[in-house]
Design a protein around this motif. Structure first.
Motif, PDB file in Angstrom:
ATOM      1  N   CYS A 181       0.820  -1.213   0.000  1.00  0.00           N
ATOM      2  CA  CYS A 181       0.000   0.000   0.000  1.00  0.00           C
ATOM      3  C   CYS A 181       0.856   1.266   0.000  1.00  0.00           C
ATOM      4  O   CYS A 181       0.567   2.215  -0.733  1.00  0.00           O
ATOM      5  N   VAL A 182       1.907   1.278   0.798  1.00  0.00           N
ATOM      6  CA  VAL A 182       2.795   2.444   0.847  1.00  0.00           C
ATOM      7  C   VAL A 182       3.433   2.685  -0.511  1.00  0.00           C
ATOM      8  O   VAL A 182       3.482   3.820  -1.005  1.00  0.00           O
ATOM      9  N   SER A 183       3.908   1.643  -1.139  1.00  0.00           N
ATOM     10  CA  SER A 183       4.534   1.771  -2.451  1.00  0.00           C
ATOM     11  C   SER A 183       3.537   2.249  -3.499  1.00  0.00           C
ATOM     12  O   SER A 183       3.846   3.122  -4.322  1.00  0.00           O
ATOM     13  N   THR A 184       2.336   1.699  -3.479  1.00  0.00           N
ATOM     14  CA  THR A 184       1.312   2.081  -4.445  1.00  0.00           C
ATOM     15  C   THR A 184       0.929   3.553  -4.288  1.00  0.00           C
ATOM     16  O   THR A 184       0.874   4.300  -5.273  1.00  0.00           O
ATOM     17  N   VAL A 185       0.692   3.978  -3.064  1.00  0.00           N
ATOM     18  CA  VAL A 185       0.332   5.377  -2.821  1.00  0.00           C
ATOM     19  C   VAL A 185       1.466   6.298  -3.253  1.00  0.00           C
ATOM     20  O   VAL A 185       1.233   7.344  -3.876  1.00  0.00           O
ATOM     21  N   SER A 186       2.692   5.915  -2.963  1.00  0.00           N
ATOM     22  CA  SER A 186       3.846   6.715  -3.371  1.00  0.00           C
ATOM     23  C   SER A 186       3.914   6.866  -4.888  1.00  0.00           C
ATOM     24  O   SER A 186       4.145   7.964  -5.407  1.00  0.00           O
ATOM     25  N   CYS A 187       3.692   5.777  -5.609  1.00  0.00           N
ATOM     26  CA  CYS A 187       3.703   5.832  -7.079  1.00  0.00           C
ATOM     27  C   CYS A 187       2.591   6.721  -7.604  1.00  0.00           C
ATOM     28  O   CYS A 187       2.808   7.529  -8.521  1.00  0.00           O
ATOM     29  N   VAL A 188       1.399   6.585  -7.047  1.00  0.00           N
ATOM     30  CA  VAL A 188       0.264   7.384  -7.509  1.00  0.00           C
ATOM     31  C   VAL A 188       0.522   8.873  -7.252  1.00  0.00           C
ATOM     32  O   VAL A 188       0.260   9.719  -8.117  1.00  0.00           O
ATOM     33  N   LEU A 189       1.058   9.200  -6.097  1.00  0.00           N
ATOM     34  CA  LEU A 189       1.356  10.602  -5.799  1.00  0.00           C
ATOM     35  C   LEU A 189       2.445  11.155  -6.711  1.00  0.00           C
ATOM     36  O   LEU A 189       2.388  12.325  -7.112  1.00  0.00           O
ATOM     37  N   THR A 190       3.416  10.332  -7.064  1.00  0.00           N
ATOM     38  CA  THR A 190       4.456  10.757  -8.000  1.00  0.00           C
ATOM     39  C   THR A 190       3.865  11.051  -9.373  1.00  0.00           C
ATOM     40  O   THR A 190       4.194  12.061 -10.008  1.00  0.00           O
ATOM     41  N   VAL A 191       2.980  10.183  -9.842  1.00  0.00           N
ATOM     42  CA  VAL A 191       2.308  10.413 -11.128  1.00  0.00           C
ATOM     43  C   VAL A 191       1.503  11.710 -11.062  1.00  0.00           C
ATOM     44  O   VAL A 191       1.534  12.523 -12.000  1.00  0.00           O
ATOM     45  N   ALA A 192       0.795  11.940  -9.974  1.00  0.00           N
ATOM     46  CA  ALA A 192      -0.005  13.162  -9.822  1.00  0.00           C
ATOM     47  C   ALA A 192       0.889  14.403  -9.831  1.00  0.00           C
ATOM     48  O   ALA A 192       0.561  15.406 -10.467  1.00  0.00           O
ATOM     49  N   ASP A 193       2.025  14.342  -9.146  1.00  0.00           N
ATOM     50  CA  ASP A 193       2.972  15.465  -9.139  1.00  0.00           C
ATOM     51  C   ASP A 193       3.484  15.763 -10.539  1.00  0.00           C
ATOM     52  O   ASP A 193       3.576  16.918 -10.950  1.00  0.00           O
ATOM     53  N   ARG A 194       3.807  14.726 -11.283  1.00  0.00           N
ATOM     54  CA  ARG A 194       4.302  14.922 -12.651  1.00  0.00           C
ATOM     55  C   ARG A 194       3.223  15.519 -13.543  1.00  0.00           C
ATOM     56  O   ARG A 194       3.505  16.363 -14.386  1.00  0.00           O
ATOM     57  N   GLN A 195       1.981  15.080 -13.357  1.00  0.00           N
ATOM     58  CA  GLN A 195       0.877  15.647 -14.136  1.00  0.00           C
ATOM     59  C   GLN A 195       0.689  17.125 -13.803  1.00  0.00           C
ATOM     60  O   GLN A 195       0.466  17.945 -14.703  1.00  0.00           O
ATOM     61  N   ASN A 196       0.799  17.480 -12.528  1.00  0.00           N
ATOM     62  CA  ASN A 196       0.670  18.881 -12.128  1.00  0.00           C
ATOM     63  C   ASN A 196       1.784  19.733 -12.702  1.00  0.00           C
ATOM     64  O   ASN A 196       1.541  20.860 -13.132  1.00  0.00           O
ATOM     65  N   GLU A 197       3.004  19.204 -12.719  1.00  0.00           N
ATOM     66  CA  GLU A 197       4.128  19.935 -13.305  1.00  0.00           C
ATOM     67  C   GLU A 197       3.902  20.162 -14.797  1.00  0.00           C
ATOM     68  O   GLU A 197       4.181  21.242 -15.315  1.00  0.00           O
TER      69      GLU A 197
END
Length: 80
Positions: free
Chosen positions: A60-76
């Motif tokens: 779960c920690v790894s999955t949430v981390s990946c999803v947040l990274t994707v969201a950050d990249r989309q925002n950038e």
């Protein structure tokens, strides 16, 4: 296009990475937390459920981390 949490969380690269991390980190955590049960042959249903949950946490920690990274990249990308 903004992706939802679940659409990113269930993408094969995210699932694959999370499973690998859970296998490595979860195995270490199970050994630390339930090693004495395993060594003494006292592994019962309770230990099995706890071990399963112990493996689920790093997944779960790894999955949430990946999803947040994707969201950050989309925002950038949208800011550019």
């Amino acid at each position: 296009m903004i992706q939802t949490f679940t659409s990113v969380a269930f993408q094969w690269p995210v699932v694959r990475r999370s499973v690998i991390i859970a296998a490595v980190v979860g195995t270490v955590l199970v050994a630390i937390n339930h090693g004495s049960c395993l060594l003494h042959g006292e592994f019962n249903v309770t230990c099995a459920v706890q071990s399963g949950l112990t493996l689920l946490v790093p997944y779960c920690v790894s999955t949430v981390s990946c999803v947040l990274t994707v969201a950050d990249r989309q925002n950038e990308t949208r800011r550019r």
